[in-house]
Design an enzyme around this catalytic site. Structure first.
Site, PDB file in Angstrom:
ATOM      1  N   ASP A 281      -7.973  36.674  -5.040  1.00 50.14           N
ATOM      2  CA  ASP A 281      -8.224  37.202  -6.375  1.00 50.14           C
ATOM      3  C   ASP A 281      -9.170  38.405  -6.309  1.00 50.14           C
ATOM      4  O   ASP A 281     -10.198  38.368  -5.624  1.00 50.14           O
ATOM      5  CB  ASP A 281      -8.847  36.078  -7.224  1.00 50.14           C
ATOM      6  CG  ASP A 281      -9.040  36.501  -8.663  1.00 50.14           C
ATOM      7  OD1 ASP A 281      -8.034  36.838  -9.309  1.00 50.14           O
ATOM      8  OD2 ASP A 281     -10.196  36.514  -9.130  1.00 50.14           O
ATOM      9  N   GLU A 323      -4.571  40.527  -4.694  1.00 47.77           N
ATOM     10  CA  GLU A 323      -4.352  40.818  -6.114  1.00 47.77           C
ATOM     11  C   GLU A 323      -5.166  42.067  -6.474  1.00 47.77           C
ATOM     12  O   GLU A 323      -6.215  41.986  -7.099  1.00 47.77           O
ATOM     13  CB  GLU A 323      -4.776  39.617  -6.980  1.00 47.77           C
ATOM     14  CG  GLU A 323      -4.396  39.756  -8.434  1.00 47.77           C
ATOM     15  CD  GLU A 323      -5.582  39.975  -9.376  1.00 47.77           C
ATOM     16  OE1 GLU A 323      -5.351  40.294 -10.548  1.00 47.77           O
ATOM     17  OE2 GLU A 323      -6.743  39.836  -8.935  1.00 47.77           O
TER      18      GLU A 323
HETATM   19  C1  GLC Z   1      -8.093  38.310 -11.595  1.00 49.30           C
HETATM   20  C2  GLC Z   1      -7.394  37.255 -12.431  1.00 49.30           C
HETATM   21  C3  GLC Z   1      -7.900  37.339 -13.837  1.00 49.30           C
HETATM   22  C4  GLC Z   1      -9.385  37.113 -13.844  1.00 49.30           C
HETATM   23  C5  GLC Z   1     -10.091  38.078 -12.892  1.00 49.30           C
HETATM   24  C6  GLC Z   1     -11.504  37.673 -12.650  1.00 49.30           C
HETATM   25  O1  GLC Z   1      -7.767  39.580 -11.987  1.00 49.30           O
HETATM   26  O2  GLC Z   1      -6.013  37.443 -12.369  1.00 49.30           O
HETATM   27  O3  GLC Z   1      -7.253  36.409 -14.665  1.00 49.30           O
HETATM   28  O4  GLC Z   1      -9.886  37.279 -15.140  1.00 49.30           O
HETATM   29  O5  GLC Z   1      -9.471  38.093 -11.612  1.00 49.30           O
HETATM   30  O6  GLC Z   1     -11.571  36.553 -11.808  1.00 49.30           O
END
Ligand code: GLC
Length: 645
Positions: A281, A323
């Site tokens: 993430d 991500e």
């Molecule tokens: C990522 C997740 C999102 C979250 C962010 C902070 O982008 O997909 O949902 O708010 O991380 O953890």
């Protein structure tokens, strides 16, 4: 490179008994020795080695060894059998879901595998299930214990049972490691609040505003509406703490090697649960430096490369998904650059293409989509995309202004139009969504809303307009088809397979009402989903067509992501056309993004080599005769074709 010192160091930590260098553990041992030098170099790059860091490097080697030793025989066997690039396969289709909103808990989720398998899904992304404070959870992305499954979802045992069940059914499991931050309720944060020096250095904590002010000069706000600025004052300890996301998400300080070691150990904990794809993430944020935006810094890439090398040694069957929802040129770098090309993240979200699809749907024009492709097509061999139309997050219009300008539009006016179109304020828009995280200073905003609502289904149902219902279903399917065939692992978002429209109940819930992303995170009503079995219902139309698209994809080896696609010349700017070409098979995929019929010259097909007289459309299950150059294929509004030649 071979490094004899490291070789000896590794030999010195091997277990005295039970470890068989020449037999069952030989492959691991070879990988360890072969990668040790790279791991050391990456580590040194981050933490110039001094006496203390030498000790922490020893700890790193031990963590890798322990990860291997703790890996079950079944998973080790799977590691051996898995093709190195298994995730490029056209046979994988994913679905991302919230365990509690989809099926209550982890053990009942096991009973729903039949439903997703029937659709053709064989990879499940479980949204975060580890412990997270109920009303300060950011959908689970504020983790207070990386190893304890939150009671809301069940137990670690339930997760293990589910993994085993999925594995028996040849399904893959994907979960998150939230690398950038912890909840402020995590034990480390609690200790830091109490003044424990060791844990104080796990975070960015300051007694006054001097350093925070310096940082904030260049740090963009991520949630300017719900959580402005990048630091939060914490009265409990009278400190300013870095909180890039929400004020309850404390950023971890990776300049401290101890943080990296702890998190690497957590990564291996997940690997040994049998995770097939680990979603890292928000990796763009993991390294911070005053004077920069604190995003996409070179050290963030070094950390990811280091993690990848360690995983390759101990738990090689687990792929890494980064991500990184950042600008197109920046996303590509998460696949690795230079000597680490294709050796960083195996998979990344094709966030650029996702947003461009929404752009094209609103304008009926694919110029901007094409203007961005030179970046997207830089993806190196051996890596792949998550290809998607919707996910749990907002839609950020993250492509560059120059791409919009190059296509003949004014960037500011164009973005304004898109925001108005999807939030439903543009006069002719059928979409129903909302703006997310509007920045009051710049008016920048992202878009929330479910696939169905953004495609006009919610409005059409409210107006009881049969014609518009059919049009919106056609749009939904075209958007899905476009992303399923473009390359990468298609990742459905739960509910979209039966056309869930926005759910506004979040507005009455504490801990959710400030975040419009909850409107597109449905509570599954199984009576609705079951309607997918009744002919002529909206649910059945969307479900059966989605299922058909997935099954077509599974049949066509040419769709496996071994090669980037070729875009067809835009003879008609309303029609996106790409060619997936293989040695034996060619697949022409065409999508009319416009609400009018579009005429495409048959010549468009011939620019890339010979085309037979007849080509087969897998979608309509029918042959078409290829016309002369001055004749046209006529595509109905929002129609798509999957022609095999
Ligand atoms: C990522 C997740 C999102 C979250 C962010 C902070 O982008 O997909 O949902 O708010 O991380 O953890």
């Amino acid at each position: 490179m071979y490094n004899s010192t490291l070789h000896q160091q590794i030999n010195s930590i091997l277990p005295r008994s039970g470890f068989d260098i020449n037999g069952k553990d030989n492959l691991f041992y070879a990988r360890f020795i072969a990668n040790a030098d790279a791991i050391h170099a990456l580590y040194k790059n981050l933490y110039a080695v001094n006496k203390k860091n030498n000790d922490s490097f020893k700890q790193l080697l031990q963590i890798i060894l322990d990860a291997y030793i703790n890996r079950s025989t079944a998973l080790k066997q799977k590691d051996k059998l898995k093709d190195e690039h298994w995730f490029l396969s056209n046979e994988i289709t994913g679905m991302s879901l919230y365990v509690d909103r989809f099926s209550d808990n982890l053990s009942t989720l096991g009973n729903k595998l039949g439903y997703v398998k029937n659709l053709g899904v064989n990879l499940l992304h479980l949204m975060p299930v580890f412990q997270s404070p109920k009303d300060e959870s950011d959908g689970g992305y504020a983790v207070s214990d990386f190893r304890k499954v939150d009671e809301r979802f069940g137990s670690l045992e339930d997760l293990k049972n589910l993994q085993e069940k999925m594995s028996d059914e040849n399904m893959h499991l994907m979960i998150d490691i939230v690398l950038n931050h912890t909840s402020h309720k995590h034990a480390w944060a609690e200790k830091a609040k109490q003044g424990d020096k060791k844990y104080h250095h796990y975070y960015y904590m300051y007694g006054d505003r001097q350093v925070p002010d310096e940082f904030e000069k260049n740090m963009p706000e991520i949630f300017p509406e719900g959580a402005p600025r990048s630091f939060t004052y914490v009265p409990d300890c009278d400190k300013w703490v870095m909180t890039v996301f929400h004020n309850y998400q404390w950023d971890l300080n990776y300049a401290n090697p101890q943080v990296l070691l702890e998190m690497l150990d957590n990564i291996f904990f997940y690997a040994n649960l049998g995770v097939d794809i680990l979603r890292i993430d928000a990796p763009a944020f993991i390294w911070k430096q005053i004077g920069t935006t604190c995003q996409n810094l070179p050290q963030a890439h070094t950390i990811l490369c280091l993690i990848k090398q360690c995983v390759l040694v101990a738990t090689p069957g687990m792929a890494l998904l980064g991500e990184a929802i950042v600008a197109p040129a920046a996303i590509i770098k998460y696949f690795g650059t230079g000597e680490y090309t294709a050796k960083e993240c195996d998979v990344a979200y094709n966030a650029t293409q996702m947003a461009l699809q929404w752009d094209a749907l609103a304008t009926g024009n694919i110029k901007i989509m094409l203007a961005a492709q030179h970046e997207i097509l830089k993806k190196p061999f051996g890596t792949t995309w998550i290809s998607y139309t919707r996910c749990h997050d907002d839609i950020g219009l993250g492509y560059d202004d120059y791409m919009i300008e190059q296509s003949g539009f004014n960037a500011y006016a164009h973005r304004k139009f898109l925001k108005e179109y999807y939030s439903g304020t543009y006069y002719s828009s059928p979409a129903k969504g909302a703006l997310f995280s509007v920045n009051p200073k710049t008016q920048d905003a992202r878009i929330s809303g479910s696939l169905a609502s953004l495609c006009g289904l919610e409005k059409a149902i409210e107006e009881n307009n049969e014609h518009d219902i059919e049009i919106s279903i056609q749009k939904i399917l075209m958007m899905q088809a476009h992303s399923f065939f473009i390359g990468g692992i298609p990742m459905l978002f739960y509910g979209d397979e039966v056309g869930y429209t926005n759910d506004y109940s979040y507005l009455n819930e504490e801990g959710k009402s400030y975040d419009s992303r909850w409107m597109h995170r449905p509570m599954i009503d199984w009576e609705k989903n079951i309607r997918s079995e009744t002919d002529e219902t909206i649910e059945q139309k969307i479900f059966s067509s989605t299922k058909k698209l997935i099954s077509i994809r599974k049949k066509l080896a040419v769709v496996a992501d071994h090669k980037n696609l070729i875009w067809l010349t835009p003879h008609n700017i309303h029609v996106a056309g790409y060619l997936r070409n293989g040695e034996k098979q060619n697949l022409y995929c065409l999508f009319n993004f416009s609400d009018q019929p579009a005429f495409l010259t048959w010549y468009a097909f011939k620019e890339h080599g010979n085309v037979p007289e007849r080509i087969y459309d897998h979608w309509r299950e029918q042959y078409f005769s290829v016309g002369k150059d001055n004749e046209h294929l006529i595509l109905e509004p929002y129609a798509f074709y999957l022609f095999e030649a």
